[in-house]
Motif scaffolding. Structure first.
Motif, short mmCIF file in Angstrom:
data_model
loop_
_atom_site.label_atom_id
_atom_site.label_comp_id
_atom_site.label_asym_id
_atom_site.label_seq_id
_atom_site.Cartn_x
_atom_site.Cartn_y
_atom_site.Cartn_z
N ALA A 1 0.84 -1.20 0.00
CA ALA A 1 0.00 0.00 0.00
C ALA A 1 0.87 1.25 0.00
CB ALA A 1 -0.90 -0.01 1.22
N PRO A 2 0.41 2.32 -0.66
CA PRO A 2 1.17 3.57 -0.66
C PRO A 2 1.18 4.20 0.73
CG PRO A 2 -0.97 3.90 -1.69
CD PRO A 2 -0.83 2.43 -1.41
N ALA A 3 2.10 5.12 0.94
CA ALA A 3 2.19 5.82 2.22
C ALA A 3 0.87 6.54 2.51
CB ALA A 3 3.35 6.82 2.20
N SER A 4 0.55 6.66 3.79
CA SER A 4 -0.71 7.25 4.21
C SER A 4 -0.80 8.74 3.87
CB SER A 4 -0.88 7.07 5.71
OG SER A 4 -2.04 7.76 6.16
N LEU A 5 -1.95 9.15 3.39
CA LEU A 5 -2.25 10.56 3.12
C LEU A 5 -2.78 11.28 4.35
CD1 LEU A 5 -4.30 10.47 -0.21
CD2 LEU A 5 -2.06 11.44 0.10
N THR A 6 -3.25 10.51 5.32
CA THR A 6 -3.92 11.07 6.48
C THR A 6 -3.06 12.13 7.17
OG1 THR A 6 -5.12 9.01 6.82
CG2 THR A 6 -5.04 10.53 8.67
N GLY A 7 -3.66 13.27 7.41
CA GLY A 7 -2.97 14.34 8.11
C GLY A 7 -3.31 15.70 7.55
N PHE A 34 -3.16 18.68 -19.95
CA PHE A 34 -2.44 19.72 -19.24
C PHE A 34 -2.35 19.38 -17.76
CE2 PHE A 34 -4.50 21.58 -22.94
CZ PHE A 34 -3.40 22.09 -23.60
N CYS A 35 -1.13 19.33 -17.24
CA CYS A 35 -0.90 18.93 -15.86
C CYS A 35 -0.08 19.98 -15.12
CB CYS A 35 -0.16 17.60 -15.79
SG CYS A 35 -1.06 16.23 -16.54
N ARG A 36 -0.28 20.01 -13.81
CA ARG A 36 0.51 20.88 -12.93
C ARG A 36 0.87 20.06 -11.70
NH1 ARG A 36 -1.48 25.36 -9.03
NH2 ARG A 36 0.49 26.30 -8.46
N THR A 37 2.11 20.19 -11.24
CA THR A 37 2.57 19.45 -10.06
C THR A 37 2.99 20.43 -8.97
OG1 THR A 37 3.32 17.62 -11.46
CG2 THR A 37 4.22 17.73 -9.23
N VAL A 38 2.54 20.17 -7.76
CA VAL A 38 2.93 20.97 -6.60
C VAL A 38 3.33 20.04 -5.47
CG1 VAL A 38 1.45 22.94 -7.20
CG2 VAL A 38 0.55 21.13 -5.73
N THR A 39 4.10 20.56 -4.52
CA THR A 39 4.51 19.77 -3.36
C THR A 39 4.10 20.48 -2.09
OG1 THR A 39 6.41 18.89 -4.59
CG2 THR A 39 6.49 18.71 -2.18
N TRP A 40 3.37 19.78 -1.26
CA TRP A 40 2.89 20.29 0.01
C TRP A 40 3.71 19.69 1.14
CZ3 TRP A 40 -3.11 19.46 -0.63
CH2 TRP A 40 -3.57 20.26 -1.68
N THR A 41 3.67 20.30 2.32
CA THR A 41 4.43 19.85 3.47
C THR A 41 3.49 19.49 4.61
OG1 THR A 41 6.22 21.34 2.83
CG2 THR A 41 6.29 20.49 5.08
N ARG A 42 3.77 18.35 5.25
CA ARG A 42 2.95 17.91 6.39
C ARG A 42 3.16 18.87 7.56
NH1 ARG A 42 0.68 12.87 7.46
NH2 ARG A 42 2.02 11.82 5.95
N VAL A 43 2.07 19.20 8.24
CA VAL A 43 2.12 20.04 9.44
C VAL A 43 1.53 19.25 10.60
CG1 VAL A 43 2.07 22.22 8.20
CG2 VAL A 43 -0.07 21.18 8.89
N ALA A 44 1.80 19.72 11.82
CA ALA A 44 1.34 19.00 13.03
C ALA A 44 -0.15 18.88 13.09
CB ALA A 44 1.85 19.71 14.27
#
Length: 137
Positions: A21-27, A127-137
């Motif tokens: 399974a892929p890493a959890s998205l929860t958070g 047409f695609c766009r890629t962004v990267t988000w950061t996990r916060v507490a």
């Protein structure tokens, strides 16, 4: 004979590494532009994401979904808005549907978690766009 049978049975029930399974998205995830926090959580048997908090100055009464293609939805508040749904494991990541209140577009979403980073690729047609988000507490 029993020994060979046990090994054969064990070989059948070993899960191949590609089925992990892929890493959890929860958070909670801070967007790349720093404008908001998106909370990812299970919704039924799938994953969904909502705008949990806006980190920008909002107009009086709150930011509205003004660019939604459906005029009846343009008065909805952006904070609390579900922007991801039907996310299911797909390869090493997740695939589902997304919506951007910034431009009022619906798209196919591909998400992948690595450590405290969430890379999201959204595609409308080719047409695609890629962004990267950061996990916060």
């Amino acid at each position: 004979m029993i020994h060979r049978f046990a090994w054969a049975l064990a070989a059948l029930i070993v899960v191949p590494s590609s089925a992990v399974a892929p890493a959890s998205l929860t958070g909670r995830w801070k967007t790349d532009d720093g404008k908001g926090i998106v909370a990812m959580a299970p919704c039924g048997t799938r994953m969904c994401g909502r705008i949990a908090e806006l980190l920008i100055k909002e107009p009086a009464g709150g930011q509205r979904d003004e660019r939604n293609p459906d005029k009846a939805k343009r008065s909805r508040k952006v904070e609390g808005l579900q922007i991801y749904w039907d996310l299911v494991p797909h390869g090493e990541g997740w695939k589902g549907e997304g919506y951007s209140p910034e431009d009022g577009r619906y798209y196919t979403a591909h998400l992948r978690v690595k450590g405290n980073k969430l890379t999201m690729k959204g595609c409308v047609s080719v047409f695609c766009r890629t962004v990267t988000w950061t996990r916060v507490a």
